[in-house]
Design an enzyme around this catalytic site. Structure first.
Site, PDB file in Angstrom:
ATOM      1  CB  SER A 123      -0.910   0.019   1.232  1.00 21.70           C
ATOM      2  OG  SER A 123      -0.127   0.022   2.414  1.00 21.70           O
ATOM      3  CB  CYS A 124       3.097   2.783   1.762  1.00 19.58           C
ATOM      4  SG  CYS A 124       4.131   4.232   1.969  1.00 19.58           S
ATOM      5  N   GLY A 125       4.609   2.727  -1.413  1.00 22.04           N
ATOM      6  CA  GLY A 125       5.891   2.541  -2.073  1.00 22.04           C
ATOM      7  C   GLY A 125       6.986   3.396  -1.516  1.00 22.04           C
TER       8      GLY A 125
END
Length: 295
Positions: A123-125
């Site tokens: 969900s978070c790069g």
């Protein structure tokens, strides 16, 4: 589809018109989520949770986003290998689960700094980066100078075209998608799906670099969800001048798009869309005028 989807038992509860509930056990298709460790020259760089498939594109796109490579000539090769927890001879098992990918850069391309490895979730790069300054990398491409234009009516059609090619989403309802469209012709160049928004974008950028298409001048990046800071950053790093999202952008994404000169559109759904940065690239006219220009 193999490891892209997995069947798991689920209890489905339905209600009739009177409100009475009925429970039934049945198999359900889920999107597979597994870790991928990306190595460069045998040195671990990052771990991301992803949907298996197009892993080389994912790694190549990630390296573009990180400013490590910027062209097809920088990326020499990549190979899946075994390792702890991945299966394969190194792990003492006959099966390689292909969750480790080792990239070889071309001679003369600087390897990432040894202390630059970090963990990313699906969900978070950008989770794990030390500061916002570390995220705001300098692109080798000037998206602000791209003279591309796209007809608003054409842009409004891209989400449906993207959705029509989300084959795994049809089975699971659990994947994001990203696609590259030619702004002048409306042609869809590539679509990729993944449990992570950033992974889907990395995969299409990776496709572009493996086909020697960077910078992606004159291209629209269409995404199936919201437009976050990280997605704007990835577009800028790949030289993409227009990012279109079916949902909302964040405030920081809008600020970065404005600073970089990227056109950012959000809530691109059916009969309307909002433009948050560089609106002059999106032309407005009648459907007949748009058809005449396309012809």
């Amino acid at each position: 589809m193999g490891r892209i989807t997995a069947n798991r038992p689920v209890t489905r509860i339905t209600f009739d018109e009177s409100g009475d509930a009925t429970a039934r056990r049945r198999p359900d298709a889920l999107a597979v989520e597994e870790p991928l460790e990306i190595r460069v020259g045998g040195v671990a760089l990052a771990v991301t949770m992803r949907t298996p498939g197009h892993d080389i594109e994912l790694a190549a796109g990630f390296l573009v986003s990180e400013g490590i490579i910027a062209g097809a000539g920088d990326f020499l090769s990549a190979i899946h290998c075994g390792g702890p927890g991945t299966g394969g001879p190194a792990a003492g098992t006959p099966e390689n689960t292909y969750n480790v990918l080792d990239v070889t850069l071309a001679p003369g391309v600087a390897a990432p700094e040894p202390n630059r490895n970090f963990y990313m979730t699906s969900s978070c790069g950008v989770c794990g980066t030390a500061s916002i300054e570390a995220v705001e990398k300098v692109s080798r491409f000037d998206v602000a100078a791209d003279a591309v234009e796209v007809e608003a009516s054409a842009l409004a059609r891209f989400p449906d075209a993207l959705r029509a090619h989300q084959t795994v989403f049809d089975k699971t309802g659990g994947l994001h998608a990203a696609g590259l469209f030619d702004a002048a012709t409306g042609e869809m160049l590539v679509v990729r799906e993944d449990v992570g928004r950033h992974n889907a974008v990395d995969k299409v950028i990776g496709w572009a670099i493996l086909h020697d298409r960077l910078p992606l001048a004159g291209i629209v990046l269409q995404v199936s969800g919201r437009a976050s800071f990280e997605l704007v950053q990835k577009a800028v790093m790949a030289g993409i001048p227009i990012l279109s999202a079916v949902s909302a952008p964040s405030s920081l994404a809008t600020e970065l798009a404005t600073a970089a000169g990227l056109t950012l559109a959000g809530f691109v759904r059916g009969t309307s869309l909002n433009v948050y940065a560089r609106p002059e690239r999106i032309t407005v006219g009648s459907a007949a005028e748009a058809a005449a220009r396309a012809g």
